[in-house]
Design a protein around this motif. Structure first.
Motif, PDB file in Angstrom:
ATOM      1  N   MET A 131       0.839  -1.183   0.000  1.00 59.88           N
ATOM      2  CA  MET A 131       0.000   0.000   0.000  1.00 59.88           C
ATOM      3  C   MET A 131       0.882   1.244   0.000  1.00 59.88           C
ATOM      4  O   MET A 131       1.923   1.287   0.648  1.00 59.88           O
ATOM      5  N   PHE A 132       0.452   2.231  -0.706  1.00 59.86           N
ATOM      6  CA  PHE A 132       1.192   3.479  -0.779  1.00 59.86           C
ATOM      7  C   PHE A 132       0.704   4.416   0.318  1.00 59.86           C
ATOM      8  O   PHE A 132      -0.417   4.906   0.281  1.00 59.86           O
ATOM      9  N   THR A 133       1.560   4.623   1.294  1.00 59.33           N
ATOM     10  CA  THR A 133       1.257   5.542   2.384  1.00 59.33           C
ATOM     11  C   THR A 133       1.311   6.974   1.839  1.00 59.33           C
ATOM     12  O   THR A 133       1.895   7.213   0.774  1.00 59.33           O
ATOM     13  N   PRO A 134       0.728   7.919   2.549  1.00 59.27           N
ATOM     14  CA  PRO A 134       0.811   9.310   2.091  1.00 59.27           C
ATOM     15  C   PRO A 134       2.265   9.776   1.886  1.00 59.27           C
ATOM     16  O   PRO A 134       2.566  10.493   0.936  1.00 59.27           O
ATOM     17  N   LYS A 135       3.158   9.336   2.751  1.00 59.24           N
ATOM     18  CA  LYS A 135       4.560   9.721   2.631  1.00 59.24           C
ATOM     19  C   LYS A 135       5.186   9.118   1.365  1.00 59.24           C
ATOM     20  O   LYS A 135       5.914   9.795   0.639  1.00 59.24           O
ATOM     21  N   ARG A 136       4.892   7.863   1.106  1.00 60.10           N
ATOM     22  CA  ARG A 136       5.419   7.198  -0.094  1.00 60.10           C
ATOM     23  C   ARG A 136       4.841   7.836  -1.353  1.00 60.10           C
ATOM     24  O   ARG A 136       5.540   8.016  -2.343  1.00 60.10           O
ATOM     25  N   LEU A 137       3.574   8.178  -1.310  1.00 58.45           N
ATOM     26  CA  LEU A 137       2.932   8.837  -2.451  1.00 58.45           C
ATOM     27  C   LEU A 137       3.527  10.230  -2.684  1.00 58.45           C
ATOM     28  O   LEU A 137       3.740  10.640  -3.830  1.00 58.45           O
ATOM     29  N   ALA A 138       3.845  10.933  -1.616  1.00 57.47           N
ATOM     30  CA  ALA A 138       4.479  12.252  -1.745  1.00 57.47           C
ATOM     31  C   ALA A 138       5.862  12.118  -2.387  1.00 57.47           C
ATOM     32  O   ALA A 138       6.235  12.921  -3.246  1.00 57.47           O
ATOM     33  N   ARG A 139       6.606  11.089  -1.994  1.00 52.87           N
ATOM     34  CA  ARG A 139       7.912  10.848  -2.618  1.00 52.87           C
ATOM     35  C   ARG A 139       7.758  10.521  -4.094  1.00 52.87           C
ATOM     36  O   ARG A 139       8.567  10.943  -4.922  1.00 52.87           O
ATOM     37  N   LEU A 140       6.720   9.780  -4.410  1.00 53.61           N
ATOM     38  CA  LEU A 140       6.447   9.419  -5.800  1.00 53.61           C
ATOM     39  C   LEU A 140       6.140  10.668  -6.625  1.00 53.61           C
ATOM     40  O   LEU A 140       6.662  10.826  -7.734  1.00 53.61           O
ATOM     41  N   ARG A 141       5.324  11.541  -6.075  1.00 54.57           N
ATOM     42  CA  ARG A 141       5.004  12.796  -6.776  1.00 54.57           C
ATOM     43  C   ARG A 141       6.272  13.628  -6.983  1.00 54.57           C
ATOM     44  O   ARG A 141       6.458  14.230  -8.034  1.00 54.57           O
ATOM     45  N   TRP A 142       7.126  13.664  -5.978  1.00 53.42           N
ATOM     46  CA  TRP A 142       8.367  14.417  -6.100  1.00 53.42           C
ATOM     47  C   TRP A 142       9.248  13.805  -7.191  1.00 53.42           C
ATOM     48  O   TRP A 142       9.865  14.528  -7.971  1.00 53.42           O
ATOM     49  N   ALA A 143       9.293  12.488  -7.270  1.00 51.59           N
ATOM     50  CA  ALA A 143      10.106  11.799  -8.282  1.00 51.59           C
ATOM     51  C   ALA A 143       9.576  12.036  -9.692  1.00 51.59           C
ATOM     52  O   ALA A 143      10.314  11.870 -10.661  1.00 51.59           O
ATOM     53  N   CYS A 144       8.315  12.420  -9.819  1.00 51.65           N
ATOM     54  CA  CYS A 144       7.737  12.729 -11.138  1.00 51.65           C
ATOM     55  C   CYS A 144       8.251  14.054 -11.680  1.00 51.65           C
ATOM     56  O   CYS A 144       8.108  14.321 -12.869  1.00 51.65           O
ATOM     57  N   ARG A 145       8.825  14.855 -10.829  1.00 49.23           N
ATOM     58  CA  ARG A 145       9.404  16.133 -11.273  1.00 49.23           C
ATOM     59  C   ARG A 145      10.774  15.823 -11.842  1.00 49.23           C
ATOM     60  O   ARG A 145      11.697  15.483 -11.116  1.00 49.23           O
ATOM     61  N   ARG A 146      10.888  15.907 -13.153  1.00 53.70           N
ATOM     62  CA  ARG A 146      12.091  15.489 -13.847  1.00 53.70           C
ATOM     63  C   ARG A 146      12.869  16.690 -14.361  1.00 53.70           C
ATOM     64  O   ARG A 146      12.459  17.839 -14.190  1.00 53.70           O
ATOM     65  N   GLY A 147      13.961  16.425 -15.027  1.00 53.66           N
ATOM     66  CA  GLY A 147      14.757  17.484 -15.606  1.00 53.66           C
ATOM     67  C   GLY A 147      14.280  17.897 -16.983  1.00 53.66           C
ATOM     68  O   GLY A 147      14.779  18.857 -17.546  1.00 53.66           O
ATOM     69  N   MET A 148      13.311  17.170 -17.521  1.00 55.46           N
ATOM     70  CA  MET A 148      12.788  17.469 -18.859  1.00 55.46           C
ATOM     71  C   MET A 148      11.310  17.826 -18.756  1.00 55.46           C
ATOM     72  O   MET A 148      10.533  17.080 -18.189  1.00 55.46           O
ATOM     73  N   LEU A 149      10.957  18.945 -19.341  1.00 52.23           N
ATOM     74  CA  LEU A 149       9.564  19.376 -19.338  1.00 52.23           C
ATOM     75  C   LEU A 149       8.660  18.334 -19.995  1.00 52.23           C
ATOM     76  O   LEU A 149       7.547  18.090 -19.535  1.00 52.23           O
TER      77      LEU A 149
END
Length: 83
Positions: free
Chosen positions: A1-19
């Motif tokens: 299960m994706f905890t809120p903290k894990r989901l927040a890390r996932l959202r942060w990881a979606c921010r990449r160096g390429m638009l």
């Protein structure tokens, strides 16, 4: 299960160096991630560990990944964007 903290890390990881990747990944995680099965969610998380040039090549159709699970996730994301 994706905890809120894990989901927040996932959202942060979606921010990449390429638009180009940002406009694919951020909306996908915000709008469609919860609709995935748990194994698909884990595959998405693993996809985010890949290098930006590889992700770009896969999403633009220039190359295909040899990993069938990652290839399926790329297809899911692309189909979602086209809808």
């Amino acid at each position: 299960m994706f905890t809120p903290k894990r989901l927040a890390r996932l959202r942060w990881a979606c921010r990449r160096g390429m638009l180009e990747l940002d406009v694919l990944l951020l909306p996908f995680v915000n709008e469609a991630f919860e609709d995935l099965t748990y194994p698909q969610q884990e595959t998405f998380e693993r996809l985010l560990t890949c290098d930006d040039p590889d992700l770009y090549a896969w999403f633009m159709g220039h190359q295909k990944t040899d990993d069938p699970e990652l290839a399926e996730m790329v297809d899911i994301i692309i189909r979602r964007v086209k809808v």
